[in-house]
Motif scaffolding. Structure first.
Motif, PDB file in Angstrom:
ATOM      1  N   HIS A   9       0.249  -6.387 -57.720  1.00  0.00           N
ATOM      2  CA  HIS A   9       1.586  -6.212 -57.121  1.00  0.00           C
ATOM      3  C   HIS A   9       1.830  -4.733 -56.763  1.00  0.00           C
ATOM      4  O   HIS A   9       2.347  -4.421 -55.698  1.00  0.00           O
ATOM      5  CB  HIS A   9       2.602  -6.727 -58.133  1.00  0.00           C
ATOM      6  N   HIS A  63       6.012  -1.526 -63.371  1.00  0.00           N
ATOM      7  CA  HIS A  63       5.862  -1.109 -61.965  1.00  0.00           C
ATOM      8  C   HIS A  63       7.195  -0.600 -61.428  1.00  0.00           C
ATOM      9  O   HIS A  63       8.231  -0.751 -62.079  1.00  0.00           O
ATOM     10  CB  HIS A  63       5.305  -2.264 -61.128  1.00  0.00           C
ATOM     11  N   ASP A  79       6.438  -8.173 -63.429  1.00  0.00           N
ATOM     12  CA  ASP A  79       6.088  -9.049 -62.286  1.00  0.00           C
ATOM     13  C   ASP A  79       4.592  -9.044 -62.030  1.00  0.00           C
ATOM     14  O   ASP A  79       4.131  -9.567 -61.017  1.00  0.00           O
ATOM     15  CB  ASP A  79       6.672  -8.511 -60.963  1.00  0.00           C
ATOM     16  N   HIS A  91       9.601  -1.412 -59.421  1.00  0.00           N
ATOM     17  CA  HIS A  91      10.828  -2.202 -59.234  1.00  0.00           C
ATOM     18  C   HIS A  91      11.757  -2.126 -60.440  1.00  0.00           C
ATOM     19  O   HIS A  91      12.939  -2.443 -60.332  1.00  0.00           O
ATOM     20  CB  HIS A  91      10.489  -3.659 -58.908  1.00  0.00           C
TER      21      HIS A  91
HETATM   22 ZN   LIG Z   1       8.201  -6.286 -58.514  1.00  0.00          ZN
END
Ligand SMILES: [Zn+2]
Ligand SMILES: [Zn+2]
Length: 276
Positions: free
Chosen positions: A174, A117, A197, A119
């Motif tokens: 997320h 993802h 995550d 991040h």
């Molecule tokens: Zn994250």
């Protein structure tokens, strides 16, 4: 012109004469703008500071962790998988120097980079260019790419096999394109799930959790967690690695299922006496 890097999330932007006004990853409600304000650096500045190095550790046969020491920005761990002649970097870290390059080359280089993802987009384009790799990102997260490159391949649908026994699965949660990596060719053929995550290993390593935002503690709805657990229920895996060097070393499949059940029960009020 510089490719500026946000000091808080470690994500690098397309080149510009001046630092961007804000970081769209940090301005999003899932992340945060540093209480001291937005600040920027560049990869060259990080290397020149002499402050950082990357630690590459063999976690098990064919699986290596990569972590920057001391921690920079979010401080995630990336993983290198050696899958019978095909090397995959799972997620990415911002810091990259000559020593890292040398060590990765001695492990066979990198053929592809896949991201869980936004991040962890970090300096993914620098890594892709250094090692001649393609970058795999789910198309649902296309809007979060801050440095564009022809090396980025946007994939669609619910799964994508990158090489025999190395498959991406989109779980969402997320992030809408949030994905995990299933590796079937581990040393004992029990299967490994790498989750970033998207599925988070908690302090008690027998359990996991699922969140819309970790820093801001915003949960996911019960039906989404149910859907994510159902998607991984059909995969065979024994160990699970998250993005913070936390590992479930056995029965990880069962850990995910029981954790999803507990999470949903918690949302429904099972652990709290609401009438008080
Ligand atoms: Zn994250
Ligand atoms: Zn940022």
């Amino acid at each position: 012109m510089n490719h500026y890097i946000c000091n808080t999330c470690g994500v690098q932007y397309s080149d510009s004469a001046h630092a961007p006004e804000s970081c769209m990853i940090c301005a999003d409600e899932r992340q945060y703008i540093h209480p001291d304000g937005q600040s920027w650096t560049t990869l060259q500045q990080l290397v020149d500071s002499g402050e950082y190095k990357n630690k590459i550790v063999q976690e098990e046969e064919g699986l290596y962790s990569l972590t920057t020491v001391p921690s920079f920005a979010i401080g995630q761990t990336a993983y290198l998988i050696q899958n019978e002649g095909f090397n995959l970097l799972w997620d990415c870290i911002t810091y990259l120097d000559e020593q890292t390059e040398k060590e990765i080359h001695s492990l066979g280089g990198i053929d592809a980079i896949a991201l869980s993802h936004p991040h962890y987009y970090s300096t993914q384009v620098e890594w892709a260019e250094k090692f001649g790799a393609s970058i795999y990102i789910h198309e649902n997260d296309r809007q979060w790419v801050t440095r564009h490159s022809d090396r980025i391949v946007f994939w669609s649908g619910d799964s994508l096999e990158l090489d025999g026994g190395v498959t991406l699965h989109r779980l969402g949660g997320h992030f809408n394109g949030g994905s995990v990596l299933h590796w079937e060719n581990d040393v004992n053929k029990q299967g490994v799930l790498l989750t970033g995550d998207i599925i988070q290993v908690v302090a008690d390593r027998r359990w996991v959790s699922f969140m819309y935002s970790y820093p801001n503690l915003i949960p996911l709805p019960a039906n989404k967690v149910q859907e994510m657990a159902a998607k991984v229920s059909v995969l065979n895996f024994d160990r699970l690695y998250n993005a913070f060097h936390r590992v479930i070393k056995e029965d990880a499949h069962q850990s995910v299922q029981k954790s999803a059940k507990r999470y949903i029960e918690a949302l429904e009020g099972k652990f709290v006496n609401i009438s008080n």
